[in-house]
Design an enzyme around this catalytic site. Sequence first.
Site, PDB file in Angstrom:
ATOM      1  N   SER A  94       0.855  -1.183   0.000  1.00 41.12           N
ATOM      2  CA  SER A  94       0.000   0.000   0.000  1.00 41.12           C
ATOM      3  C   SER A  94       0.892   1.234   0.000  1.00 41.12           C
ATOM      4  O   SER A  94       2.112   1.136   0.123  1.00 41.12           O
ATOM      5  CB  SER A  94      -0.915  -0.009   1.226  1.00 41.12           C
ATOM      6  OG  SER A  94      -1.732   1.140   1.263  1.00 41.12           O
ATOM      7  N   ARG A  95       0.273   2.401  -0.125  1.00 43.47           N
ATOM      8  CA  ARG A  95       1.040   3.637  -0.054  1.00 43.47           C
ATOM      9  C   ARG A  95       1.345   4.040   1.382  1.00 43.47           C
ATOM     10  O   ARG A  95       2.079   5.000   1.612  1.00 43.47           O
ATOM     11  CB  ARG A  95       0.280   4.757  -0.777  1.00 43.47           C
ATOM     12  CG  ARG A  95       0.238   4.583  -2.293  1.00 43.47           C
ATOM     13  CD  ARG A  95      -0.636   5.619  -2.945  1.00 43.47           C
ATOM     14  NE  ARG A  95      -2.032   5.500  -2.528  1.00 43.47           N
ATOM     15  CZ  ARG A  95      -2.991   6.325  -2.914  1.00 43.47           C
ATOM     16  NH1 ARG A  95      -2.715   7.329  -3.727  1.00 43.47           N
ATOM     17  NH2 ARG A  95      -4.235   6.144  -2.497  1.00 43.47           N
TER      18      ARG A  95
ATOM     19  N   TYR B  70       4.355   0.321  -3.163  1.00 37.34           N
ATOM     20  CA  TYR B  70       4.212  -0.617  -4.282  1.00 37.34           C
ATOM     21  C   TYR B  70       5.588  -1.105  -4.729  1.00 37.34           C
ATOM     22  O   TYR B  70       5.753  -2.262  -5.139  1.00 37.34           O
ATOM     23  CB  TYR B  70       3.486   0.046  -5.441  1.00 37.34           C
ATOM     24  CG  TYR B  70       2.102   0.567  -5.111  1.00 37.34           C
ATOM     25  CD1 TYR B  70       1.334   0.003  -4.098  1.00 37.34           C
ATOM     26  CD2 TYR B  70       1.568   1.632  -5.824  1.00 37.34           C
ATOM     27  CE1 TYR B  70       0.075   0.482  -3.804  1.00 37.34           C
ATOM     28  CE2 TYR B  70       0.299   2.119  -5.539  1.00 37.34           C
ATOM     29  CZ  TYR B  70      -0.444   1.550  -4.531  1.00 37.34           C
ATOM     30  OH  TYR B  70      -1.694   2.022  -4.245  1.00 37.34           O
TER      31      TYR B  70
ATOM     32  N   HIS C 285      -3.310   1.841 -13.730  1.00 33.04           N
ATOM     33  CA  HIS C 285      -3.082   0.441 -14.098  1.00 33.04           C
ATOM     34  C   HIS C 285      -1.794   0.265 -14.891  1.00 33.04           C
ATOM     35  O   HIS C 285      -0.998  -0.636 -14.609  1.00 33.04           O
ATOM     36  CB  HIS C 285      -4.256  -0.093 -14.923  1.00 33.04           C
ATOM     37  CG  HIS C 285      -5.493  -0.352 -14.122  1.00 33.04           C
ATOM     38  ND1 HIS C 285      -6.648  -0.847 -14.675  1.00 33.04           N
ATOM     39  CD2 HIS C 285      -5.753  -0.189 -12.809  1.00 33.04           C
ATOM     40  CE1 HIS C 285      -7.565  -0.974 -13.737  1.00 33.04           C
ATOM     41  NE2 HIS C 285      -7.047  -0.575 -12.600  1.00 33.04           N
TER      42      HIS C 285
ATOM     43  N   LYS D 148      -9.587  -4.780 -14.674  1.00 33.80           N
ATOM     44  CA  LYS D 148     -10.185  -4.219 -15.872  1.00 33.80           C
ATOM     45  C   LYS D 148     -10.564  -2.762 -15.642  1.00 33.80           C
ATOM     46  O   LYS D 148     -10.865  -2.405 -14.486  1.00 33.80           O
ATOM     47  CB  LYS D 148     -11.433  -5.026 -16.256  1.00 33.80           C
ATOM     48  CG  LYS D 148     -12.557  -4.842 -15.253  1.00 33.80           C
ATOM     49  CD  LYS D 148     -13.285  -6.093 -14.925  1.00 33.80           C
ATOM     50  CE  LYS D 148     -14.114  -5.895 -13.684  1.00 33.80           C
ATOM     51  NZ  LYS D 148     -13.369  -5.828 -12.445  1.00 33.80           N
TER      52      LYS D 148
ATOM     53  N   ASP E  98     -15.990   1.628 -15.692  1.00 27.18           N
ATOM     54  CA  ASP E  98     -16.311   0.817 -14.521  1.00 27.18           C
ATOM     55  C   ASP E  98     -17.352  -0.254 -14.823  1.00 27.18           C
ATOM     56  O   ASP E  98     -17.239  -1.385 -14.352  1.00 27.18           O
ATOM     57  CB  ASP E  98     -16.820   1.703 -13.385  1.00 27.18           C
ATOM     58  CG  ASP E  98     -15.710   2.080 -12.427  1.00 27.18           C
ATOM     59  OD1 ASP E  98     -15.559   1.386 -11.407  1.00 27.18           O
ATOM     60  OD2 ASP E  98     -14.983   3.043 -12.712  1.00 27.18           O
TER      61      ASP E  98
END
Length: 328
Positions: A35-36, A57, A78, A96, A177
């Site tokens: 995570s950040r 990451y 992405h 996706k 989405d």
Amino acid sequence: MTEALRWGILATGGIAHQFAGDLVKNRFTVQAVGSRSQASADAFAAEFGIPTAHPSYEALVADPEVDIVYVSTPHPFHAANAALALEAGKHVLVEKPITLNAAEARTLVALAESKNLLLLEAMWTRFLPHMARIRELLAANALGDVHTLLADHTQDLPDDPAHRINSLPLGGGALLDLGIYPVSFASALFGQPEKILAAATFKDTGVDAQIASVFRYPGGQIATLHSASDTKGPNTASILGTAGRIDIDEVWYSPTSFRVYDSNNEVVETYDTPEFAGRGMHFQATEAERLVAAGLITSELLSTAESVQIMETLDEMRAQIGLVYPGE
């Protein structure tokens, strides 16, 4: 027997929770999360019993105990996040749509090929049991010549301008989405359309609230698709052929049931998805592990070439409705 892959989860949002939960319930090896922030990674790791929690990451993809990375950040990230994992020598399952646009998709696919690493778009619907049965029926010519797809993905989602679904900088809106599902389904059935007609309405934030499209294909097939983030519809799909049709129940893109009708409108088969643990997102992980074990870097169920073609279709739809994301 091949050794199970060790999964790393990149980002800790809602879809990551769903995916990690399904992996754990189905006894996959979830090795690490990144995570950040360390706090977010620690909380996620504690929730799912994950051994290692990374505060970035970069640290996740550098972890030698991780074999494959699941990328679940918002759409505009992405490409960069998947590339980060590929450059670190990890196989990648990326949510996706595979990227924000076709140009990014082509670059990402070229990188995966240069590294000889798996790159798979996490369109979980492709790998579900009811879709496998539908492919069998179509291959057996159960519907005769298939001419038409009708499908919607319509949800009443939050109107909060700060919500990701309503944020143009985060790639929000109905198309990427929700519309990705029927668009991908049409691609699975008919390939890439030769003619696209799209129309949309927009929210005050600039994202598309609903989008309707008609695709025509070289073989004469037609797909009629609709997606919306501000109204909930039936969320069903129908495949029509000269010898019958398949009606897929709500929610057609998740594990569900369907009926096969002959040309006299008589039910000739009813399919109910078998019970399994979780939501069904682990089926795409099963495919990813199968591919890696076989030494393959793309899937015949959803190849990287097809993922690029789907992005080209989405790009054309966006061009027609005038939807541009920041930075493009």
